[in-house]
Design a protein around this motif. Sequence first.
Motif, PDB file in Angstrom:
ATOM      1  N   PRO A   1      29.013  40.444  43.366  1.00  0.00           N
ATOM      2  CA  PRO A   1      29.664  40.672  44.659  1.00  0.00           C
ATOM      3  C   PRO A   1      28.718  40.343  45.815  1.00  0.00           C
ATOM      4  O   PRO A   1      27.508  40.556  45.715  1.00  0.00           O
TER       5      PRO A   1
ATOM      6  N   ASP B   1      27.754  48.273  34.815  1.00  0.00           N
ATOM      7  CA  ASP B   1      27.043  47.973  36.056  1.00  0.00           C
ATOM      8  C   ASP B   1      25.599  47.705  35.644  1.00  0.00           C
ATOM      9  O   ASP B   1      25.131  48.260  34.647  1.00  0.00           O
TER      10      ASP B   1
ATOM     11  N   MET C   1      30.801  38.637  52.010  1.00  0.00           N
ATOM     12  CA  MET C   1      32.005  39.150  51.345  1.00  0.00           C
ATOM     13  C   MET C   1      32.381  38.120  50.293  1.00  0.00           C
ATOM     14  O   MET C   1      32.061  36.941  50.427  1.00  0.00           O
ATOM     15  N   GLY C   2      33.080  38.574  49.257  1.00  0.00           N
ATOM     16  CA  GLY C   2      33.447  37.680  48.167  1.00  0.00           C
ATOM     17  C   GLY C   2      32.674  38.081  46.929  1.00  0.00           C
ATOM     18  O   GLY C   2      31.897  39.040  46.943  1.00  0.00           O
TER      19      GLY C   2
ATOM     20  N   SER D   1      26.000  52.279  41.090  1.00  0.00           N
ATOM     21  CA  SER D   1      26.154  52.275  42.548  1.00  0.00           C
ATOM     22  C   SER D   1      25.985  53.638  43.206  1.00  0.00           C
ATOM     23  O   SER D   1      25.687  53.718  44.385  1.00  0.00           O
TER      24      SER D   1
ATOM     25  N   SER E   1      36.850  39.123  46.429  1.00  0.00           N
ATOM     26  CA  SER E   1      36.097  40.388  46.488  1.00  0.00           C
ATOM     27  C   SER E   1      35.663  40.778  45.084  1.00  0.00           C
ATOM     28  O   SER E   1      36.205  40.271  44.086  1.00  0.00           O
ATOM     29  N   GLY E   2      34.717  41.701  45.028  1.00  0.00           N
ATOM     30  CA  GLY E   2      34.244  42.178  43.735  1.00  0.00           C
ATOM     31  C   GLY E   2      35.328  42.953  43.020  1.00  0.00           C
ATOM     32  O   GLY E   2      35.511  42.835  41.803  1.00  0.00           O
ATOM     33  N   PHE E   3      36.069  43.750  43.776  1.00  0.00           N
ATOM     34  CA  PHE E   3      37.139  44.548  43.168  1.00  0.00           C
ATOM     35  C   PHE E   3      38.185  43.614  42.540  1.00  0.00           C
ATOM     36  O   PHE E   3      38.603  43.787  41.405  1.00  0.00           O
TER      37      PHE E   3
ATOM     38  N   SER F   1      36.131  49.563  39.964  1.00  0.00           N
ATOM     39  CA  SER F   1      36.825  48.288  39.719  1.00  0.00           C
ATOM     40  C   SER F   1      36.727  47.877  38.250  1.00  0.00           C
ATOM     41  O   SER F   1      37.644  47.236  37.719  1.00  0.00           O
TER      42      SER F   1
ATOM     43  N   ASP G   1      28.081  43.760  35.807  1.00  0.00           N
ATOM     44  CA  ASP G   1      28.371  43.728  37.249  1.00  0.00           C
ATOM     45  C   ASP G   1      27.062  43.990  37.996  1.00  0.00           C
ATOM     46  O   ASP G   1      26.505  45.086  37.938  1.00  0.00           O
TER      47      ASP G   1
ATOM     48  N   ASN H   1      36.862  41.877  39.387  1.00  0.00           N
ATOM     49  CA  ASN H   1      36.832  42.722  38.190  1.00  0.00           C
ATOM     50  C   ASN H   1      38.222  43.013  37.642  1.00  0.00           C
ATOM     51  O   ASN H   1      38.446  42.905  36.440  1.00  0.00           O
TER      52      ASN H   1
ATOM     53  N   LYS I   1      27.001  43.067  49.485  1.00  0.00           N
ATOM     54  CA  LYS I   1      25.830  43.958  49.546  1.00  0.00           C
ATOM     55  C   LYS I   1      24.646  43.139  50.072  1.00  0.00           C
ATOM     56  O   LYS I   1      24.592  42.846  51.253  1.00  0.00           O
TER      57      LYS I   1
ATOM     58  N   HIS J   1      31.490  51.271  37.894  1.00  0.00           N
ATOM     59  CA  HIS J   1      32.223  51.218  39.162  1.00  0.00           C
ATOM     60  C   HIS J   1      33.740  51.268  38.922  1.00  0.00           C
ATOM     61  O   HIS J   1      34.238  50.767  37.900  1.00  0.00           O
TER      62      HIS J   1
ATOM     63  N   ALA K   1      26.395  44.003  41.285  1.00  0.00           N
ATOM     64  CA  ALA K   1      26.637  44.183  42.729  1.00  0.00           C
ATOM     65  C   ALA K   1      25.389  44.638  43.480  1.00  0.00           C
ATOM     66  O   ALA K   1      25.108  44.170  44.577  1.00  0.00           O
ATOM     67  N   HIS K   2      24.624  45.554  42.864  1.00  0.00           N
ATOM     68  CA  HIS K   2      23.488  46.122  43.594  1.00  0.00           C
ATOM     69  C   HIS K   2      22.147  45.564  43.111  1.00  0.00           C
ATOM     70  O   HIS K   2      21.101  46.127  43.418  1.00  0.00           O
TER      71      HIS K   2
END
Length: 385
Positions: free
Chosen positions: A236, A175, A244-245, A179, A107-109, A135, A204, A112, A239, A133, A206-207
């Motif tokens: 991550p 980030d 997932m992952g 987010s 996971s992203g959390f 994390s 990061d 991190n 999104k 974020h 993620a988005h």
Amino acid sequence: MSSVANLALRYQLHQIRGLERQRHAVQQRFASKIKLADAEYVNFASNDYLCLAQHPQVTAAAHDAIERYGVGATASAMVSGYSELHQAFEQRFAEFMQYDQALLFNSGFNANISMISVLADRNTIIFADKYNHASLIDGAILSRAQHQRYRHNDIAHLRDLLTRSGVKNKIILTDSVFSMQGDKAALPELSQLAEQHQALLVVDDAHGIGMLGEDGRGSVSEQGLNQQQVPIVICPLGKAFGSMGCVVVGPKAMINALTQFARGYLYSTALPPMLVAASLAGLSVLQQETWRREKLQHLICYFRQQALQSGLTLLPSDTAIQSLLVPSIEKLLLIQQCLQTNGLFVAAIRPPTIPQGTQRLRISLTCEHTEQQIDKLLALISKLL
Ligand SMILES: Cc1ncc(COP(=O)(O)O)c(C=O)c1O
């Protein structure tokens, strides 16, 4: 007071302040809609920006992997949880990103909090954007490095902190797309500062990954940079990949070190192969079906234009995350409730997730939304605000 009584009091105060959050048990998802307690809602609270979570190629790949491997990875990667699918995905993802090497966390959390402890120690200073974020914040705290937070997107403040720091080992953590409001970090300026001060820049995405940049390669590509300027990118997959992952990409030596030393990688069950297969298929889909990014971009522009015409002031953002401040928490919850009564599901974001006094509606757009759905949402919000 005992710790149980302490916790009970903390919970009570949380409730009194109107900060208690509820989970909603979703019965079913279909494209931009969800079903809750037998009622259908247009979902403006999903991070499945490109609607890949239910794409037939993605779900078929996951089914095939279940046939071959079952549902779980059954062990951590170093024991027997690493599969040919994990290996193929890491190779393919590194090529896609044009980085040396990739490592797939579950996971992203987890990525991190475990990665930062490998990169940093007590002799490190981490410079982190104030709006990073959770994390990244927790990762910095767990690493025991000194942690200095610069004002959100304030390059001059960061420069000042860097100039005053004497320590050799420096990391800048940010980030790429924030987010809770959707605005972007200025990566070229950050990378210049990192170079001047011999700091390691860790981003990061993620988005941004899957959505921004050439071919969906994310924020680093969108802002014209590469591994030279942004050595480590966290990607991550929950999104835009609809999976997932989390893949961390970077120089070979760093990824090798993470593989050997990141405790959240070593001591956690590996990501189930079915999810890896889904991400592998998702990567092909997002490269082939460019209409998904184009349509989303169109909807983002449409949303902002219509909001402006309705007299609504949005926070600055040209990404799929669009936020609107609401004067009080009571009003925010009332608006959320009214929207829900009218078939629209929107996230109400409150402190401590965001700073005091900045409670907001966080609207996330996906490529399966329609202009009509956006019109309805904005008309209702204008009436209610
Ligand atoms: C910027 C950022 N980083 C990391 C994460 C955590 O990723 P994951 O959901 O895979 O744990 C999130 C998820 O909300 C995020 O927004």
